[in-house]
Design a protein around this motif. Structure first.
Motif, PDB file in Angstrom:
ATOM      1  N   LEU A   1       3.832   9.116  -4.615  1.00 31.42           N
ATOM      2  CA  LEU A   1       4.879   9.317  -5.550  1.00 31.42           C
ATOM      3  C   LEU A   1       4.772  10.848  -5.745  1.00 31.42           C
ATOM      4  O   LEU A   1       3.858  11.296  -5.980  1.00 31.42           O
ATOM      5  N   LYS A   2       6.159  11.345  -5.788  1.00 33.31           N
ATOM      6  CA  LYS A   2       6.307  12.881  -6.274  1.00 33.31           C
ATOM      7  C   LYS A   2       7.365  13.123  -7.306  1.00 33.31           C
ATOM      8  O   LYS A   2       8.450  12.821  -7.007  1.00 33.31           O
ATOM      9  N   CYS A   3       6.877  13.760  -8.120  1.00 32.38           N
ATOM     10  CA  CYS A   3       7.559  14.180  -9.241  1.00 32.38           C
ATOM     11  C   CYS A   3       7.432  15.674  -9.563  1.00 32.38           C
ATOM     12  O   CYS A   3       6.296  16.153 -10.063  1.00 32.38           O
ATOM     13  N   GLY A   4       8.345  16.587  -9.078  1.00 34.79           N
ATOM     14  CA  GLY A   4       8.192  18.098  -9.180  1.00 34.79           C
ATOM     15  C   GLY A   4       6.984  18.388  -8.268  1.00 34.79           C
ATOM     16  O   GLY A   4       6.733  18.009  -7.129  1.00 34.79           O
ATOM     17  N   ALA A   5       5.962  19.206  -9.136  1.00 36.73           N
ATOM     18  CA  ALA A   5       4.593  19.505  -8.202  1.00 36.73           C
ATOM     19  C   ALA A   5       3.774  18.645  -8.324  1.00 36.73           C
ATOM     20  O   ALA A   5       2.696  18.691  -7.626  1.00 36.73           O
ATOM     21  N   GLN A   6       3.872  17.401  -8.909  1.00 34.48           N
ATOM     22  CA  GLN A   6       2.843  16.446  -9.137  1.00 34.48           C
ATOM     23  C   GLN A   6       3.123  15.207  -8.035  1.00 34.48           C
ATOM     24  O   GLN A   6       3.850  14.665  -8.125  1.00 34.48           O
ATOM     25  N   SER A   7       1.773  14.926  -7.434  1.00 36.74           N
ATOM     26  CA  SER A   7       1.765  13.784  -6.538  1.00 36.74           C
ATOM     27  C   SER A   7       0.697  12.938  -7.097  1.00 36.74           C
ATOM     28  O   SER A   7      -0.114  13.134  -7.734  1.00 36.74           O
ATOM     29  N   GLN A   8       1.000  11.627  -6.850  1.00 34.63           N
ATOM     30  CA  GLN A   8       0.156  10.772  -7.117  1.00 34.63           C
ATOM     31  C   GLN A   8       0.134   9.259  -5.835  1.00 34.63           C
ATOM     32  O   GLN A   8       1.183   9.146  -5.209  1.00 34.63           O
ATOM     33  N   VAL A   9      -1.005   8.665  -5.860  1.00 31.27           N
ATOM     34  CA  VAL A   9      -1.058   7.786  -4.804  1.00 31.27           C
ATOM     35  C   VAL A   9      -1.887   6.766  -5.205  1.00 31.27           C
ATOM     36  O   VAL A   9      -2.811   6.646  -6.170  1.00 31.27           O
ATOM     37  N   ARG A  10      -1.343   5.455  -4.774  1.00 35.39           N
ATOM     38  CA  ARG A  10      -2.113   4.136  -5.051  1.00 35.39           C
ATOM     39  C   ARG A  10      -1.985   3.164  -3.687  1.00 35.39           C
ATOM     40  O   ARG A  10      -1.215   3.409  -2.661  1.00 35.39           O
ATOM     41  N   GLN A  11      -2.914   2.399  -3.574  1.00 35.89           N
ATOM     42  CA  GLN A  11      -3.022   1.418  -2.582  1.00 35.89           C
ATOM     43  C   GLN A  11      -2.886   0.185  -3.022  1.00 35.89           C
ATOM     44  O   GLN A  11      -3.508  -0.155  -3.941  1.00 35.89           O
ATOM     45  N   ARG A  12      -2.229  -0.763  -2.300  1.00 37.71           N
ATOM     46  CA  ARG A  12      -1.871  -2.149  -2.871  1.00 37.71           C
ATOM     47  C   ARG A  12      -3.141  -2.998  -2.241  1.00 37.71           C
ATOM     48  O   ARG A  12      -3.491  -3.092  -1.293  1.00 37.71           O
ATOM     49  N   ARG A  13      -3.979  -3.358  -3.245  1.00 40.73           N
ATOM     50  CA  ARG A  13      -5.242  -3.997  -3.082  1.00 40.73           C
ATOM     51  C   ARG A  13      -5.388  -5.313  -3.758  1.00 40.73           C
ATOM     52  O   ARG A  13      -4.940  -5.727  -4.707  1.00 40.73           O
ATOM     53  N   THR A  14      -6.473  -6.238  -3.236  1.00 41.05           N
ATOM     54  CA  THR A  14      -6.783  -7.472  -4.227  1.00 41.05           C
ATOM     55  C   THR A  14      -7.953  -6.996  -4.816  1.00 41.05           C
ATOM     56  O   THR A  14      -8.701  -6.288  -4.410  1.00 41.05           O
ATOM     57  N   GLY A  15      -8.182  -7.925  -5.924  1.00 46.80           N
ATOM     58  CA  GLY A  15      -9.458  -7.790  -6.837  1.00 46.80           C
ATOM     59  C   GLY A  15      -9.302  -6.537  -7.516  1.00 46.80           C
ATOM     60  O   GLY A  15      -8.348  -5.692  -7.543  1.00 46.80           O
ATOM     61  N   GLY A  16     -10.327  -6.062  -8.014  1.00 42.45           N
ATOM     62  CA  GLY A  16     -10.656  -4.936  -9.066  1.00 42.45           C
ATOM     63  C   GLY A  16     -11.552  -5.044 -10.054  1.00 42.45           C
ATOM     64  O   GLY A  16     -12.040  -6.113 -10.544  1.00 42.45           O
ATOM     65  N   GLY A  17     -12.406  -3.983 -10.460  1.00 41.21           N
ATOM     66  CA  GLY A  17     -13.240  -3.895 -11.471  1.00 41.21           C
ATOM     67  C   GLY A  17     -14.612  -4.834 -10.964  1.00 41.21           C
ATOM     68  O   GLY A  17     -14.895  -4.686  -9.901  1.00 41.21           O
ATOM     69  N   TYR A  18     -14.880  -5.784 -11.901  1.00 43.15           N
ATOM     70  CA  TYR A  18     -16.114  -6.656 -11.403  1.00 43.15           C
ATOM     71  C   TYR A  18     -15.667  -8.044 -11.622  1.00 43.15           C
ATOM     72  O   TYR A  18     -15.069  -8.609 -12.691  1.00 43.15           O
ATOM     73  N   LEU A  19     -15.542  -8.664 -10.609  1.00 49.58           N
ATOM     74  CA  LEU A  19     -15.354 -10.271 -10.424  1.00 49.58           C
ATOM     75  C   LEU A  19     -13.881 -10.566 -10.796  1.00 49.58           C
ATOM     76  O   LEU A  19     -13.557 -11.749 -11.007  1.00 49.58           O
ATOM     77  N   SER A  20     -12.751  -9.515 -10.863  1.00 49.67           N
ATOM     78  CA  SER A  20     -11.570  -9.621 -11.495  1.00 49.67           C
ATOM     79  C   SER A  20     -10.370  -9.047 -10.610  1.00 49.67           C
ATOM     80  O   SER A  20     -10.689  -8.567  -9.594  1.00 49.67           O
ATOM     81  N   GLN A  21      -9.393  -9.421 -11.214  1.00 45.18           N
ATOM     82  CA  GLN A  21      -8.272  -9.171 -10.323  1.00 45.18           C
ATOM     83  C   GLN A  21      -7.249  -8.409 -11.149  1.00 45.18           C
ATOM     84  O   GLN A  21      -6.657  -9.005 -12.256  1.00 45.18           O
ATOM     85  N   HIS A  22      -6.778  -7.127 -10.993  1.00 44.91           N
ATOM     86  CA  HIS A  22      -5.863  -6.549 -11.550  1.00 44.91           C
ATOM     87  C   HIS A  22      -4.212  -7.177 -11.389  1.00 44.91           C
ATOM     88  O   HIS A  22      -4.184  -7.930 -10.200  1.00 44.91           O
ATOM     89  N   GLY A  23      -3.315  -6.799 -11.990  1.00 39.24           N
ATOM     90  CA  GLY A  23      -2.145  -7.325 -11.576  1.00 39.24           C
ATOM     91  C   GLY A  23      -1.441  -6.784 -10.333  1.00 39.24           C
ATOM     92  O   GLY A  23      -1.989  -5.497  -9.948  1.00 39.24           O
ATOM     93  N   PRO A  24      -0.429  -7.304  -9.699  1.00 43.05           N
ATOM     94  CA  PRO A  24      -0.222  -6.789  -8.504  1.00 43.05           C
ATOM     95  C   PRO A  24       0.840  -5.448  -8.536  1.00 43.05           C
ATOM     96  O   PRO A  24       0.942  -4.988  -7.564  1.00 43.05           O
ATOM     97  N   ARG A  25       1.536  -5.251  -9.526  1.00 38.55           N
ATOM     98  CA  ARG A  25       2.173  -4.164  -9.528  1.00 38.55           C
ATOM     99  C   ARG A  25       1.738  -3.006  -9.881  1.00 38.55           C
ATOM    100  O   ARG A  25       0.679  -2.671 -10.512  1.00 38.55           O
ATOM    101  N   MET A  26       1.857  -2.046  -9.035  1.00 33.94           N
ATOM    102  CA  MET A  26       1.584  -0.672  -8.994  1.00 33.94           C
ATOM    103  C   MET A  26       2.305   0.319 -10.193  1.00 33.94           C
ATOM    104  O   MET A  26       3.310   0.259  -9.991  1.00 33.94           O
ATOM    105  N   HIS A  27       1.414   0.723 -10.881  1.00 33.32           N
ATOM    106  CA  HIS A  27       2.063   1.282 -12.176  1.00 33.32           C
ATOM    107  C   HIS A  27       1.653   2.894 -12.072  1.00 33.32           C
ATOM    108  O   HIS A  27       0.553   3.462 -11.644  1.00 33.32           O
ATOM    109  N   PHE A  28       2.585   3.829 -12.383  1.00 34.91           N
ATOM    110  CA  PHE A  28       2.714   5.292 -12.385  1.00 34.91           C
ATOM    111  C   PHE A  28       3.028   5.901 -13.664  1.00 34.91           C
ATOM    112  O   PHE A  28       3.985   5.280 -14.133  1.00 34.91           O
ATOM    113  N   GLY A  29       2.187   6.797 -14.405  1.00 35.59           N
ATOM    114  CA  GLY A  29       2.749   7.451 -15.478  1.00 35.59           C
ATOM    115  C   GLY A  29       3.362   8.497 -15.058  1.00 35.59           C
ATOM    116  O   GLY A  29       2.919   9.554 -14.210  1.00 35.59           O
ATOM    117  N   LEU A  30       4.423   9.011 -15.592  1.00 38.21           N
ATOM    118  CA  LEU A  30       5.152  10.165 -15.154  1.00 38.21           C
ATOM    119  C   LEU A  30       5.401  11.350 -15.938  1.00 38.21           C
ATOM    120  O   LEU A  30       5.859  12.413 -15.571  1.00 38.21           O
TER     121      LEU A  30
END
Length: 561
Positions: free
Chosen positions: A489-518
């Protein structure tokens, strides 16, 4: 230059103005601080986890259990699954009070449906998930491509693969599908390692637990991981008919000495569009399994700089979290442990460098045992923050969690004190997951605790004019979840990147939606999706403060991808 003494004597009005400005700046900072409000019980989550015993007596009980966010019924609201242990013959205290033993033996994990009004209801029985097992972790993916998220639960004993029937119920198909691994499984992740558009499954196995082994340092209470040999991880290749084939022996993941896997994640660390696997191991070196693109892997952890900690030590690694915390467009790793934790910065040449001390994480974490991390932009300023869940490893002694605010350039500040009452509480945490459960545009946190209630932390951070974007992906083939896709994602000079993954943290599962603060940006200039099959898709001038769904374009006639 006017000295402070001259300023006080000659310009009291100026001094007052400066002091007022300083106070206003401090108040503004306080008003923008990340804040959480804990409301598990208030929201209807009446779950209490059990390790089976009243006291921690072995390494299985110490491992704990995870938690996960998923939208199991497809209504657009994140539901919650909480993994549970139980009293189990040959593992738990045989002298436990009979009433406690019966209650703990019948314990199960719980599925809570999000009503969409801030409350949850227990639908475990209705969903067909009320089955006692000594559970460990959860990973979620639509493995059969039917549009419904399925649930894989690891356990001390056979694992479960709950196929979502699409009518609010689940059916355990682990044995029929070939993934009921009977080992002591902990972390697991779905991913497509051979790019055939079908999800595969990596299962991290821990140790060969021997309940009769009793030699240990008395203050520890029970033997630690070095008392046991590690177990072989398993790699299962997905088949067109919904079954899996064990390809462990031919894939190159058999490593000696065998690992003691705790956390597992799959991501593309070197940018070659092949998904690699990182395994955080307990009391020994970690593994980084580079995908060679021919169906095999090689362990490059030592060369890449992620096998050990900053000083060359084998840490007691727990979970693993992935995120670009320094804003350079490359995926970094956070690995909590029993000492200072590891923050592996991706240098971009196939190598990492542990910057736990330089990032500011080590100084804060030295007094805790870290288990699970959540990278997310909690305050919507366009920079990843970090939540770390903590708890003692050998005794039921509570620790406080830690919240770090990231500056986007590789540094973190401990902001726990200003984040609300919960951050001053102490519990024995294990799993943690992040998702926007109330659909208000910021990421909330779910945490599990040994022999205790979970915490559901609603993010109440003041917006201060900052914006956000949620991104959901729909693949065009069997991998409908687009697991492995990279979003830039690109906003002006700022860029961000995410990868759609399963799992997360320890023994856990993050939500499937990729979230970006702008931050204060009022639009997204470009949103580029690199799909798992290598095709690219760009969306321009995207609106803000909303969730968008990006569907992969149909394959063009005559195109290889």
């Amino acid at each position: 230059m006017i000295s402070s003494r001259q300023l006080r004597s000659r310009c009291p009005v100026v001094l007052c103005a400066l002091l007022a400005a300083t106070s206003a700046a401090a108040n503004d900072q306080e008003n923008r601080a990340i804040r959480f409000t804990e409301l598990a019980v208030e929201s209807g989550i009446d779950f209490v986890e059990t390790i089976g015993d009243n006291d921690m007596t072995n390494i299985v009980e110490s491992a704990g259990a995870g938690c996960g966010f998923l939208d199991y019924d497809g209504d657009g609201w994140m539901d919650i699954y909480l993994v549970n242990g139980r009293w189990q013959q040959g593992l738990s205290d045989p002298d436990l009070d009979e009433d406690d033993r019966k209650k703990n033996a019948a314990a199960t994990g719980k599925l809570y449906r999000n009503r969409g009004d801030g409350s949850f209801e227990d639908v475990t029985e209705r969903a067909g998930l009320a089955r006692p097992t000594y559970g460990m972790g959860i990973t979620v993916a639509d493995y059969d491509g039917d549009g419904h998220p399925d649930v894989y639960l690891t356990a001390y004993g056979p694992n479960s693969l709950y196929r979502n029937n699409g009518d609010g119920t689940f059916t355990d198909v682990a044995s029929k599908s070939g993934v009921a691994d009977p080992a002591f499984s902990v972390g697991a992740t779905f991913f497509d390692y051979n790019r055939d558009d079908r999800l595969d499954l990596y299962v991290g196995n821990y140790v060969v637990y021997d309940p009769d082994y009793k030699l240990f340092y008395a203050p520890d209470g029970f033997p630690g991981p070095l008392a046991y040999t590690g177990q072989q991880d398993r790699l299962y290749r997905g088949n067109p008919d919904g079954t899996f084939t064990d390809v462990t022996s031919t894939s190159g993941i058999e490593i000696e000495p065998r690992g003691r896997a705790m956390g597992v994640t799959a991501f593309d660390y070197d940018g070659d569009q092949l998904t690699d696997v990182f395994v955080s191991n307990d009391a020994m070196e970690n593994f980084l399994l580079r995908n060679k693109g021919d169906g095999t892997f090689e362990n490059v952890a030592l060369f890449a700089g992620v096998a050990f900690g900053e000083n060359g030590e084998a840490t007691a690694a727990m979970g693993v979290e992935v995120g670009d915390y320094d804003g350079d467009g490359r995926f970094d790793l956070f690995v909590p442990d029993m000492t200072f934790c590891c923050v592996y910065r991706n240098l971009g040449n196939g190598m990492f460098e542990d910057q736990a001390a330089r990032s500011g994480v080590a100084a804060a974490m030295g007094q805790y045992v870290g288990w699970s991390g959540v990278f997310s932009d909690f305050d919507l300023d366009g920079r990843l923050d970090l939540y770390v869940a903590n708890g003692d490893v050998h005794h039921l002694e509570p620790h406080a969690d830690v919240l770090f605010a990231g500056d986007g350039a590789g540094r973190f500040a401990d902001v726990s004190e200003s984040a609300g009452k919960w951050m001053r509480q102490k519990r024995i945490a294990r799993g943690a997951a992040g998702a926007d459960f109330d659909n208000d545009g910021d990421v909330d946190v779910l945490i599990t605790h040994l022999n205790d209630r979970p915490a559901l932390l609603r993010n109440d951070t003041p917006r201060g004019g900052r914006h956000w974007l949620g991104v959901e992906l729909v693949g065009r083939g069997a991998n409908r979840d687009a697991i492995g896709a990279v979003v830039r994602l690109k906003c002006g000079a700022q860029s961000q990147v995410r990868q759609r993954r399963t799992g997360g943290g320890y023994l856990s599962q993050h939500g499937p939606r990729m979230h970006f603060g702008l931050g204060i940006h009022d639009k997204v200039d470009t949103l580029e999706v690199l799909w798992p099959d290598g095709s690219r898709q760009t969306v321009k001038d995207v609106g803000i403060d909303r969730v968008i769904t990006v569907q992969q374009r149909p394959r063009q006639a005559g195109s290889a991808r």
